[in-house]
Write a protein that holds these residues in place. Structure first.
Motif, PDB file in Angstrom:
ATOM      1  N   VAL A  63     -10.424  -1.727 -14.116  1.00 49.49           N
ATOM      2  CA  VAL A  63     -10.175  -3.172 -13.976  1.00 49.49           C
ATOM      3  C   VAL A  63      -8.689  -3.485 -14.180  1.00 49.49           C
ATOM      4  O   VAL A  63      -8.095  -4.274 -13.435  1.00 49.49           O
ATOM      5  N   TYR A  64      -8.085  -2.805 -15.174  1.00 46.15           N
ATOM      6  CA  TYR A  64      -6.656  -3.037 -15.427  1.00 46.15           C
ATOM      7  C   TYR A  64      -5.843  -2.673 -14.188  1.00 46.15           C
ATOM      8  O   TYR A  64      -4.955  -3.415 -13.756  1.00 46.15           O
ATOM      9  N   PHE A  65      -6.170  -1.513 -13.610  1.00 44.19           N
ATOM     10  CA  PHE A  65      -5.415  -1.073 -12.435  1.00 44.19           C
ATOM     11  C   PHE A  65      -5.605  -2.055 -11.288  1.00 44.19           C
ATOM     12  O   PHE A  65      -4.658  -2.409 -10.584  1.00 44.19           O
ATOM     13  N   LEU A  66      -6.852  -2.503 -11.111  1.00 43.75           N
ATOM     14  CA  LEU A  66      -7.156  -3.443 -10.023  1.00 43.75           C
ATOM     15  C   LEU A  66      -6.356  -4.744 -10.212  1.00 43.75           C
ATOM     16  O   LEU A  66      -5.780  -5.279  -9.257  1.00 43.75           O
ATOM     17  N   LYS A  67      -6.320  -5.228 -11.453  1.00 46.90           N
ATOM     18  CA  LYS A  67      -5.617  -6.489 -11.736  1.00 46.90           C
ATOM     19  C   LYS A  67      -4.138  -6.404 -11.426  1.00 46.90           C
ATOM     20  O   LYS A  67      -3.522  -7.333 -10.924  1.00 46.90           O
ATOM     21  N   LYS A  68      -3.533  -5.269 -11.766  1.00 46.40           N
ATOM     22  CA  LYS A  68      -2.087  -5.121 -11.536  1.00 46.40           C
ATOM     23  C   LYS A  68      -1.794  -4.562 -10.145  1.00 46.40           C
ATOM     24  O   LYS A  68      -0.774  -4.892  -9.539  1.00 46.40           O
ATOM     25  N   GLY A  69      -2.680  -3.682  -9.681  1.00 43.73           N
ATOM     26  CA  GLY A  69      -2.384  -2.977  -8.434  1.00 43.73           C
ATOM     27  C   GLY A  69      -2.709  -3.763  -7.175  1.00 43.73           C
ATOM     28  O   GLY A  69      -1.978  -3.644  -6.180  1.00 43.73           O
ATOM     29  N   PHE A  70      -3.786  -4.535  -7.208  1.00 47.23           N
ATOM     30  CA  PHE A  70      -4.174  -5.211  -5.974  1.00 47.23           C
ATOM     31  C   PHE A  70      -3.119  -6.211  -5.497  1.00 47.23           C
ATOM     32  O   PHE A  70      -2.780  -6.218  -4.312  1.00 47.23           O
ATOM     33  N   PRO A  71      -2.564  -7.042  -6.399  1.00 42.60           N
ATOM     34  CA  PRO A  71      -1.478  -7.927  -5.943  1.00 42.60           C
ATOM     35  C   PRO A  71      -0.274  -7.122  -5.414  1.00 42.60           C
ATOM     36  O   PRO A  71       0.364  -7.527  -4.445  1.00 42.60           O
ATOM     37  N   ALA A  72      -0.016  -5.968  -6.055  1.00 45.13           N
ATOM     38  CA  ALA A  72       1.090  -5.123  -5.576  1.00 45.13           C
ATOM     39  C   ALA A  72       0.799  -4.647  -4.157  1.00 45.13           C
ATOM     40  O   ALA A  72       1.702  -4.577  -3.299  1.00 45.13           O
ATOM     41  N   LEU A  73      -0.459  -4.339  -3.896  1.00 45.03           N
ATOM     42  CA  LEU A  73      -0.868  -3.913  -2.551  1.00 45.03           C
ATOM     43  C   LEU A  73      -0.613  -5.026  -1.536  1.00 45.03           C
ATOM     44  O   LEU A  73      -0.059  -4.788  -0.455  1.00 45.03           O
ATOM     45  N   ILE A  74      -0.983  -6.247  -1.910  1.00 46.98           N
ATOM     46  CA  ILE A  74      -0.796  -7.391  -0.996  1.00 46.98           C
ATOM     47  C   ILE A  74       0.697  -7.592  -0.708  1.00 46.98           C
ATOM     48  O   ILE A  74       1.112  -7.765   0.439  1.00 46.98           O
ATOM     49  N   VAL A  75       1.510  -7.532  -1.773  1.00 42.69           N
ATOM     50  CA  VAL A  75       2.962  -7.746  -1.619  1.00 42.69           C
ATOM     51  C   VAL A  75       3.542  -6.695  -0.671  1.00 42.69           C
ATOM     52  O   VAL A  75       4.244  -7.016   0.305  1.00 42.69           O
ATOM     53  N   THR A  76       3.235  -5.422  -0.928  1.00 39.34           N
ATOM     54  CA  THR A  76       3.863  -4.354  -0.132  1.00 39.34           C
ATOM     55  C   THR A  76       3.325  -4.307   1.295  1.00 39.34           C
ATOM     56  O   THR A  76       4.091  -4.090   2.235  1.00 39.34           O
ATOM     57  N   LEU A  77       2.022  -4.560   1.447  1.00 42.98           N
ATOM     58  CA  LEU A  77       1.474  -4.547   2.817  1.00 42.98           C
ATOM     59  C   LEU A  77       2.049  -5.687   3.652  1.00 42.98           C
ATOM     60  O   LEU A  77       2.325  -5.516   4.839  1.00 42.98           O
ATOM     61  N   THR A  78       2.236  -6.844   3.012  1.00 44.15           N
ATOM     62  CA  THR A  78       2.804  -7.988   3.739  1.00 44.15           C
ATOM     63  C   THR A  78       4.211  -7.655   4.227  1.00 44.15           C
ATOM     64  O   THR A  78       4.550  -7.860   5.404  1.00 44.15           O
ATOM     65  N   ILE A  79       5.018  -7.114   3.321  1.00 44.68           N
ATOM     66  CA  ILE A  79       6.409  -6.798   3.695  1.00 44.68           C
ATOM     67  C   ILE A  79       6.424  -5.708   4.770  1.00 44.68           C
ATOM     68  O   ILE A  79       7.150  -5.810   5.767  1.00 44.68           O
ATOM     69  N   ALA A  80       5.596  -4.691   4.592  1.00 41.35           N
ATOM     70  CA  ALA A  80       5.586  -3.588   5.564  1.00 41.35           C
ATOM     71  C   ALA A  80       5.095  -4.063   6.927  1.00 41.35           C
ATOM     72  O   ALA A  80       5.607  -3.642   7.971  1.00 41.35           O
ATOM     73  N   THR A  81       4.111  -4.974   6.925  1.00 38.83           N
ATOM     74  CA  THR A  81       3.611  -5.512   8.200  1.00 38.83           C
ATOM     75  C   THR A  81       4.733  -6.251   8.924  1.00 38.83           C
ATOM     76  O   THR A  81       4.962  -6.055  10.125  1.00 38.83           O
ATOM     77  N   LEU A  82       5.443  -7.086   8.176  1.00 34.66           N
ATOM     78  CA  LEU A  82       6.551  -7.839   8.785  1.00 34.66           C
ATOM     79  C   LEU A  82       7.591  -6.888   9.348  1.00 34.66           C
ATOM     80  O   LEU A  82       8.103  -7.075  10.459  1.00 34.66           O
ATOM     81  N   TRP A  83       7.908  -5.839   8.582  1.00 33.11           N
ATOM     82  CA  TRP A  83       8.911  -4.878   9.048  1.00 33.11           C
ATOM     83  C   TRP A  83       8.478  -4.218  10.358  1.00 33.11           C
ATOM     84  O   TRP A  83       9.243  -4.152  11.322  1.00 33.11           O
ATOM     85  N   LEU A  84       7.232  -3.755  10.394  1.00 33.89           N
ATOM     86  CA  LEU A  84       6.775  -3.054  11.596  1.00 33.89           C
ATOM     87  C   LEU A  84       6.707  -3.995  12.799  1.00 33.89           C
ATOM     88  O   LEU A  84       7.007  -3.590  13.929  1.00 33.89           O
ATOM     89  N   LEU A  85       6.329  -5.267  12.544  1.00 29.09           N
ATOM     90  CA  LEU A  85       6.289  -6.223  13.663  1.00 29.09           C
ATOM     91  C   LEU A  85       7.701  -6.483  14.191  1.00 29.09           C
ATOM     92  O   LEU A  85       7.897  -6.627  15.400  1.00 29.09           O
ATOM     93  N   ILE A  86       8.671  -6.530  13.283  1.00 29.79           N
ATOM     94  CA  ILE A  86      10.065  -6.746  13.721  1.00 29.79           C
ATOM     95  C   ILE A  86      10.589  -5.486  14.420  1.00 29.79           C
ATOM     96  O   ILE A  86      11.200  -5.544  15.477  1.00 29.79           O
ATOM     97  N   ARG A  87      10.318  -4.332  13.810  1.00 33.54           N
ATOM     98  CA  ARG A  87      10.866  -3.065  14.322  1.00 33.54           C
ATOM     99  C   ARG A  87      10.324  -2.726  15.705  1.00 33.54           C
ATOM    100  O   ARG A  87      11.021  -2.203  16.559  1.00 33.54           O
ATOM    101  N   PHE A  88       9.029  -3.011  15.937  1.00 30.39           N
ATOM    102  CA  PHE A  88       8.422  -2.652  17.228  1.00 30.39           C
ATOM    103  C   PHE A  88       8.100  -3.896  18.044  1.00 30.39           C
ATOM    104  O   PHE A  88       7.040  -4.087  18.546  1.00 30.39           O
TER     105      PHE A  88
END
Lengths: 155, 601
Positions: free
Chosen positions: B576-601
């Motif tokens: 639960v601790y990992f989920l609480k801290k990790g899931f928002p981190a997942l959202i943050v990084t996936l959002t940024i990476a998605t934007l990067w790939l959409l711009i790059r390609f």
């Protein structure tokens, strides 16, 4: 010339960390009360590597775990000495916790064993509730070692 | 080569669009010469290869399997066979019949092509039967003008043939085996390797023991299953394991962690940033598990000395490890799989993913500073005695070996980057590097061999076979079809779907089997979605599957190892601790990476 019997040993099984705070405090209090020699005892294992996919070089992992445990034990030793415990030692072993602790209890002829009750470690190398009581009874039979189980509240 | 061919099918498919009808094999003279030209070139190549192979056999004195084509090159029928995803189909049995008489047979090659030599030329009608397990059989009757051409000793080239998948009992059996394997791994009921071995054994047992009872229980033969094992991946991982085994014994991680503290001057925010970059960069070149195995103990010691909760440094470190690992071909096992399948080079990963990864790292740093701000405020100065102890541990223990490993590592990076121009496989580079290093430092060879994690290699081999079975029975085709229809040719939609679906699924499903199963699907989408030729969807899979590891404790092996060590120090990391801290981190990084790939390609 008077002969003085050596101070008894108190063996404190500990991992370090917040959860061990009460156990360590209790062990130090008892060592002061009984004028006993205090031994902080830590068992390292790499059971968690079963869950990993790569990098199972046990020698290197055990060295890293040993260094980490040694650092934590040194901190506890400092703390006990600052509180006034005259003789403090640390022992770090590898392997199964029950076997290693039984061995250490026999080697040191400890009079008292202070054990914490880890609250969040399912499946790892720690005592489970049923094991803890069985082990306490077994030690009492082997060498008249008293076992004190310290809960979250320090008792 | 097979995969290159597959990826290029979209272009080829367009070429053949005017003539690729299922039942018609018509050698259509009306087809434009522009359309027919490329196939002629291929046919010439086929013939050339055919002759070349014969020449090699005759020169070397090796007797090839007797064929009539050895005697003459007349009365040939050439063609290509694909499945519904335009992937070449290997091992199709092609039988030529005139009436009830069998006058020729052959098998299709890995690239789907076949050359059929007819034993006789005097016949009035000719039918070709196409048969293969897991596909519906087809028969094609040749037209009179084609028969006439063959009778004159000529060659006929058929239009590409598409075979239709047949969903039988083994389709469901293999699907259940694959899902069960994923579930067992996710639940931790068995070791990953044992779960994959079990899956592979059950597949073979059904194929070999069930087949005699019913043809419908045939999956594939042992020899065929080995075609699915990617030896480039196996040898690359093995080579890297040996290099890592040398590096990890030098004390470099402990030294780096202690230097991070010294450079930060006790400023916790700076220490966090340096530790995250050190962990990330190490993960980009070594595997994440090794990095976290060696960074975690020293980080815990630094945190204890500073008087802060060690999890406030460990969690950002493991996030960084999972994210930055995808910068290079060798950073994560999933990238090794993707690189080998998609023919994506070391420098391709660097150019296309590293900027996005760095941006994601900035997001992660901001997130970590915010989430753990209260813990960081508790930081004090490290007492002199503890600092001395940390300094003792932060020593390089084998400077000579480190120096040599550094030179070899540099050479390997250069070969990874420039080797692609001479078609140097990454596995060969890793093996050259590992061997050079061992020859140079002359370690205990037994120790080095022990350093190779054979269980992991067996896991990969078993996994390839299981995923091969999944491909063989057509499950991957069904998934590919479904996703293909869902995205309907829209590249942006395909990118978002793969990144986010991959990210979320990787939080609950082991990302290595997931990635291995998704590769043929991505290959199909790359060949069919306009604009995907840049291989962007492979990068999306890399981002999703690796960053998804941050979403939960079981999402990545590095998470479990970090939690294991931390627990032994008295600082457990719960699910639960990992989920609480990790899931928002997942959202943050996936959002940024998605934007990067959409711009790059």
């Amino acid at each position: 010339m008077t002969s003085t019997s050596p101070s008894p040993y108190i063996l404190c099984l500990v991992r370090g960390g917040k959860e061990s705070k009460n156990t360590v405090t209790k062990a130090i209090d008892l060592a002061l009360e009984m004028d006993a020699r205090l031994v902080f005892f830590h068992v390292i294992d790499a059971e968690f590597l079963n869950q990993s996919m790569m990098g199972t070089r046990l020698k290197v992992v055990y060295q890293a775990l040993y260094d980490m445990a040694d650092f934590a034990m040194e901190i506890l030793k400092d703390r006990a000495e600052r509180r006034g415990v005259k003789e403090v030692e640390t022992i770090i072993r590898e392997g199964n916790i029950v076997k290693q602790l039984r061995q250490a209890a026999i080697e040191t002829q400890a009079k008292l064993l202070v054990i914490g009750r880890p609250i969040r470690s399912p499946g790892s190398n720690v005592f489970h509730d049923s094991e803890l009581l069985n082990f306490a009874n077994e030690l009492a039979e082997i060498g008249e070692v008293e076992v004190l189980i310290v809960g979250d509240e320090g008792e | 080569m097979i995969r290159d061919f597959f990826i290029q099918q979209k272009k080829r498919n367009d070429d053949f669009a005017s003539e690729a009808t299922q039942s018609s094999h018509l050698n259509n003279k009306a087809a434009s010469s522009q359309v027919r030209a490329p196939r002629r070139i291929r046919v010439n190549r086929l013939l050339f290869l055919f002759v070349l192979v014969g020449a090699v056999f005759s020169v070397s004195g090796i007797q090839p399997v007797p064929t009539h084509a050895q005697e003459d090159f007349t009365r040939l029928i050439l063609g290509e066979i694909f499945d519904g995803q335009d992937a070449p189909v290997e091992g199709v049995e092609i039988i030529a019949r005139t009436g009830d008489e069998r006058i020729g047979e052959t098998l299709s090659q890995p690239d789907g092509t076949f050359i059929l030599h007819l034993e006789k030329g005097n016949f009035d009608n000719l039918t070709l039967d196409f048969q293969r397990a897991h596909f519906a059989s087809q028969s094609v009757a040749l037209f009179p003008q084609e028969i006439a051409q063959i009778q004159k000793g000529g060659t006929v080239t058929l239009s590409p043939l598409t075979l239709t998948r047949k969903i039988g009992p083994v389709f469901w059996i293999v699907t259940i085996i694959f899902i069960a394997m994923l579930a067992i791994i996710a639940a931790g009921r068995l070791h990953n390797t044992l779960a994959a071995l079990l899956g592979m054994s059950v597949i073979f047992a059904i194929s070999y023991l069930g087949h005699p009872l019913s043809d419908k229980l045939f999956i594939f033969e042992f020899e065929r299953s080995l075609h699915y094992v990617d030896w480039n991946v196996i040898f690359l991982i093995m080579g890297m394991m040996i290099v890592i085994a040398v590096v990890e014994r030098t004390g470099i991680f402990q030294w780096l962690a202690f230097q991070s503290y010294k450079i930060s001057g006790g400023r916790i925010w700076l220490l966090l940033i340096i530790l995250m970059f050190v962990t990330g960069i190490a993960s980009a070149f070594l595997d994440n598990v090794t990095t976290m195995l060696l960074m975690t103990p020293i980080t815990i010691q630094i945190a204890i000395a500073l008087g802060i909760n060690p999890l406030s440094l460990l969690m950002p470190e493991v996030f960084a490890s999972n994210v930055v690992g995808i910068s290079t071909l060798v950073g994560t096992p999933t990238n090794i799989l993707i690189g080998s399948y998609g023919n994506i080079s070391f420098s391709d990963f660097l150019v296309n993913l590293t900027p996005g990864v760095l941006l994601s790292m900035l997001g992660l740093i901001g997130y970590s500073l915010y989430v753990y701000r209260k813990d960081y405020r508790a930081a004090g100065e490290i007492p002199e005695k503890m600092l001395e102890r940390l300094a003792e541990r932060g020593q390089i223990t084998a400077p000579e070996n480190l120096k040599k490993a550094g030179w070899v590592g540099l050479g390997m990076i250069l070969l990874f980057v420039f080797g692609e121009h001479i078609h140097l496989l990454p596995s060969v580079t890793a093996l050259i590097g590992a061997t050079s290093l061992m020859v140079w430092i002359k370690p205990d060879i037994e120790e080095m061999i022990e350093a190779v994690d054979w269980t992991t290699l067996v896991f990969f081999i078993s996994l390839f076979v299981v995923v091969g079975a999944v491909q063989e029975v057509g499950l991957i085709s069904v998934i590919a079809d479904g996703i293909g229809k869902m995205v309907n040719g829209n590249l942006t939609l395909a990118m978002i779907l793969i990144i986010w679906l991959g990210g979320f699924l990787s939080t609950v499903v082991a990302n290595i089997p997931f990635t291995a199963a998704m590769l043929p699907v991505i290959g199909f989408l790359t060949a069919t979605v306009p604009g995907a030729e840049s291989k962007v969807l492979f990068y999306c899979l890399s981002v999703g599957s690796a960053m998804g590891g941050n979403g939960s404790l079981i999402g990545a092996s590095a998470n479990l190892v970090t939690a294991g060590i931390s627990e032994r120090a008295g600082y457990p990391i719960s699910y639960v601790y990992f989920l609480k801290k990790g899931f928002p981190a997942l959202i943050v990084t996936l959002t940024i990476a998605t934007l990067w790939l959409l711009i790059r390609f």
